[in-house]
Structures are given as C-alpha cells and as structure tokens.
Design an enzyme around this catalytic site. Structure first.
Site, PDB file in Angstrom:
ATOM      1  N   GLU A 108      -4.189   1.880  -7.232  1.00 25.79           N
ATOM      2  CA  GLU A 108      -4.593   2.934  -6.300  1.00 25.79           C
ATOM      3  C   GLU A 108      -3.756   4.182  -6.566  1.00 25.79           C
ATOM      4  O   GLU A 108      -2.649   4.322  -5.988  1.00 25.79           O
ATOM      5  CB  GLU A 108      -4.346   2.476  -4.859  1.00 25.79           C
ATOM      6  CG  GLU A 108      -5.185   1.301  -4.432  1.00 25.79           C
ATOM      7  CD  GLU A 108      -5.516   1.394  -2.955  1.00 25.79           C
ATOM      8  OE1 GLU A 108      -6.700   1.414  -2.632  1.00 25.79           O
ATOM      9  OE2 GLU A 108      -4.597   1.490  -2.130  1.00 25.79           O
ATOM     10  N   HIS A 148       0.858  -1.191   0.000  1.00 26.87           N
ATOM     11  CA  HIS A 148       0.000   0.000   0.000  1.00 26.87           C
ATOM     12  C   HIS A 148       0.893   1.239   0.000  1.00 26.87           C
ATOM     13  O   HIS A 148       1.941   1.264   0.665  1.00 26.87           O
ATOM     14  CB  HIS A 148      -0.915  -0.020   1.231  1.00 26.87           C
ATOM     15  CG  HIS A 148      -1.991   1.006   1.153  1.00 26.87           C
ATOM     16  ND1 HIS A 148      -1.747   2.339   1.374  1.00 26.87           N
ATOM     17  CD2 HIS A 148      -3.314   0.916   0.836  1.00 26.87           C
ATOM     18  CE1 HIS A 148      -2.873   3.022   1.207  1.00 26.87           C
ATOM     19  NE2 HIS A 148      -3.841   2.172   0.872  1.00 26.87           N
TER      20      HIS A 148
END
Ligand code: PGA
Length: 245
Positions: free
Chosen positions: A165, A96
């Site tokens: 993302e 992430h």
C-alpha cells in the site's frame, strides 16, 4: 489461489450501515463468489453483529488491528487475538500506514501482533509501503525490504498475506502505474521466496475503485486488493468483487 478482496472500513460505519450494507451483500454477492474470498474489516465493535448477519459463508470477517498482549488480562481498552478468534475473525490487518503514523506502531509492536494472530490460527495481512518522498528518491525497494525484514524473526506457520500500500496512493485517488505495482509485487514475491521460504498471497491497496480494479487484479502475481474508501459504497464494492477475472 483465489483472490482476496478486503474491505477496510477504517473508523467508519454504524449498526444501521452494517444492517443495510450486509443485506445488500447478501442479495448481490453471488456471481463471482467462487473466485475470491471477501473479507469485511469493519470496526471491531461491530464484528459480532456482522457475524450474526453473515449468510452462507459468502464473506468472512477481518479486524483492522489486534492487541500486542496475549489472551486476557489487565490491559484496559485492548482487544486480543483470542477475542477476535472468538467472534470468527479470519484475517487481521497489521501495520497499516495510518497506525504506523498516527499510533506510532513500531516494527517490534508489529512482530508481537503477527505472532498473536498466527498463534490463534488467523491470517495476518501485513501492510507495507513507502511515502512519496521515499519513492521520489528511488528508495522504495529498500524501504519496503526493511519493513519486510521483521517477518524473518517470525515463525510463519499457516497462511500469510502481504499488502503493498504505497502511502501516496491511500485515499488520494492516485494509483501507481501498473508497471510500478507489478515491479513491487515481483520484488516482494522474490523477497519472500529468498528469505521466508513460504508462499504468501500479495495484495495491492491504495485508491482501488471500480474503474481501476479490473486492471489491478489482472497484474501478474496479484493475489487481491485491499479497498478503503470504495468499500464504504456497497454497490461499488460488489463491482470490485465482480472485477475478479
Ligand atoms: P483507500 O484506502 O482505498 O481509501 O485508498 C486503502 C487502505 O488504506 O487500505
């Protein structure tokens, strides 16, 4: 392939919130559940408790991270893939952008983590995505391609998920145009076919909410969404699940 809807709670929640939210899910998560896999990536500390409340396999557990170290050992503060497996985790988020940025995670670190996840038979959710200045310079494809390159050195057995993302969309309320999402998803799909020879499920993440979920989930080749802020509101999260067509 059924869509995957992941709630990434990040460093939020409490025993009380898990009790009330999971009770809400148990009551409301019924209508669209055949069409998707719902994954709750709550803080690791609460995974066992959530597992004990999980009713009728309506959702599965996800972890937001895993150790680079294998199995057990003298690694103070670490949580291994083996331990996650032990509490019934199915999906593990890796790479992430917040961890790459705040915890200095490198590509080599991520290779070790993905290998550990796969060795335990769990499913990695590998996050990629560019920042705003990279996009403005029109270097986003190259940037994501470099991030994907680590997958070439991994024996990708079993299921794998990639989440696109864009950093500029995370927590900002700004969502890329559907054409921009589509362009990147198609690029990643072509990359995986050419270089990895495995079929991966591709998700989008970054400011997904009840107003945009339906359109995002309708984009060609989108395998689901990774939801941060909106997953903290159980009603909103259920509505996102119900947006799966
Ligand atoms: P957001 O976060 O939905 O709050 O933008 C998404 C993520 O970081 O996974």
């Amino acid at each position: 392939m059924s869509k995957i809807i992941i709630a990434n709670w990040k460093m939020n929640g409490s025993i009380q919130k898990i009790n009330t939210d999971l009770m809400y899910y148990n009551q409301h998560l019924t209508s669209n559940i055949q069409k998707c896999s719902v994954v709750l990536a709550i803080p690791q500390l609460y995974l066992s408790h959530a597992a004990s409340l999980c009713k009728n396999d309506m959702y599965v557990l996800g972890s937001q991270d895993v150790s680079i170290f294998e199995n057990y050992g003298a690694y103070t503060g670490e949580i291994s893939a083996q331990m996650l497996k032990d509490v019934n985790v199915r999906y593990v988020i890796v790479g992430h952008s917040e961890r790459r940025l705040f915890l200095n995670e490198t590509q080599n670190t991520l290779i070790k983590k993905i290998n550990n996840i796969l060795d335990m038979g769990m499913i990695p959710v590998y996050c990629v995505g560019e920042n705003l200045s990279t996009r403005e310079k029109k270097e986003h494809m190259n940037f994501v391609s470099d991030q994907l390159d680590i997958l070439k050195s991994i024996n990708l057995k079993g299921e794998c998920v990639i989440a696109y993302e864009p950093i500029w969309a995370i927590g900002t309320g700004i969502v890329p145009h559907e054409d921009e999402v589509s362009e990147m998803i198609n690029f990643i799909s072509a990359y995986t076919k050419e270089h990895l020879n495995v079929k991966m499920q591709l998700l989008y993440g970054g400011s997904v909410n009840i107003n945009n979920a339906k359109n995002i989930l309708a984009i060609d080749n989108i395998g689901g969404v990774l939801v941060g802020g909106s997953s903290l509101n159980p009603e909103e999260f259920i509505n996102i699940i119900n947006a799966v067509g």
